[in-house]
Design a protein around this motif. Sequence first.
Motif: not given
Length: 597
Positions: A192-202
């Motif tokens: 919801l804060w526009k953090v992408s899946d890639t960034q979350i995985d990192q």
Amino acid sequence: MKKNIIYVGVALIIGLLGGFLLFGGDVATNNDNHDHSEAVAKNQMWTCSMHPQIMQPEPGDCPICGMDLIPAESGAEGLALNEIKMTDNAMALANIQTVLVGNASEAEGNFLLLSGKVMPNEEANAVQASYFEGRIEKLNVSFTGEKVRKGQLLATIYAPALVAAQQELLTAASMKTSQPALYKAVRNKLKLWKVSDTQIDQIESSGKVRENFPIYATVSGTVSEKMAEEGDYVKQGQPIVKVSDLGTVWAMFDAYENQISQLKEGQKITVTTNAYPNKEFEATVSFIDPSLNTQSRTVSVRATLNNKDGLFKPGMFVTSKVQMSKNIDNKSLISVPASAVLWTGSRSLVYVKTNPNEPIFEMREVTLGSKNGDNYTIVDGLSNGEEVVTNGTFTVDAAAQLQGKKSMMNAEGGKTMTGHEGHLGMQPDASGDTAGTTDHSEMKERIVVSNKFQNQLKQVFEDYILLKDALVNDDPTSAQQAGKQIDQSLKKVDMKLLTDEKAHNHWMTIQKELKTSANAIKNSSDIATQRGHFKHLSAHMISSVQLFGINQKVYIEFCPMADGDKGAYWLSLEKEIRNPYYGEAMLKCGEVEAVLE
């Protein structure tokens, strides 16, 4: 003897009878004729010997000096109440030119011309906002006008709430087998804060919390506004920059009521601009405002322009040529040169020459239609074949002001400017000075211009004061030098600072008149000639200070004896009277008529 007496008596009787027959009828007729003195008295106007601009239908006191009014010469030259007569010398000095107006001819082309301005396409605008609350650590946009592309890093933000959410993610990741719902909820929270899946995985794989998070551009375009600075603390959803895609732009025009029928959405029009005078651009009418502006009696018309080459800059003036229907009736429309029109803000005015053989003029209020090239069509107020002033219009208006007739600054007429009630729109304050207030809202209206333009005009005014002081000191050599300085200062006034078309046209007219008078003064060493041109210069200097302002308190002063008892005005920084029209001969002659704050 008796016969002689009889003959003399008969001759006397015959003589008396003949005299009666020859002259008695005329005498009787003369006695029977009615007396015309009553009719003459009804048409008699009364004036003041010191202030000939005063004209009243009844005897009494002069409203300026209090002297008894005297009978004016034969009906005040036969002028109507709001007519003004100028001398041939004044006409030549001001280079007043007139033209006969006529119907809008087909020679002008069967086109409708609209004036407008380029604006960004609001449909292509995007506001880049912060998705989370925090402090802007780094802002990668340096200035307005900078180009950005989609996906480009705009800013880096330190977000305490995001740091806490990452801690929750790492904790939930360690329990995702036993608490899969919690783990999924935390990931969605970050999304919801526009953090992408890639960034979350990192974050999850590294096991490290990121303090600063990036914000990327979602569109390509040009930065039209910076709405935050580096170091600012922003809230969630707060705008950081505004990006405009100038690949297409809007041309916004104003169309009058009588022009609406010639316009429709989807219509192709041609657009020109001063930046590219030899080019015509095609545009499409994309929107016509359904509401009419009740003050200007216009509707907004929007056309979309292709701007892939970046030729159009927001703020540019543009002109549109619209092909009109073949059945439009131009016969009822009158066309006049644009130089003939004066604006007060809410009124459009022209001066009509009412007598073809005499320099007699009358102010006429008109309703403007469309602008066709350098001409305006007149919807109402003029008739075909009338003669209007096209050059020197301000001079005629200044003369009307001097005589208390209707003028640009005096919509009512009938009053002359005195220390108590002024046609320049000034009323006395408690101390007896006149202040910048008035009963007529039009008189209060001043054209809003930039401080930079006012400062340039102020330099012209300061040179004018040097000229005035030179004439006060009976110094024609210094007056010549001051006239030269005025001419040089006028050349430095940047008309590009006047973005409003009406202000631009007003200043072009005033500047021309000021330049003419200043050149005449600098080219003459005769102080009497210089003073004659100074009256003309002062009238236009007063108009310029009234219209644009110079951010300084200025006194308008008047001498009733100047110019052969016709009276003349001048501007001064001092309340004390020091007369430039007479110098030492009558240094104190005159009075303060008004104060421009």
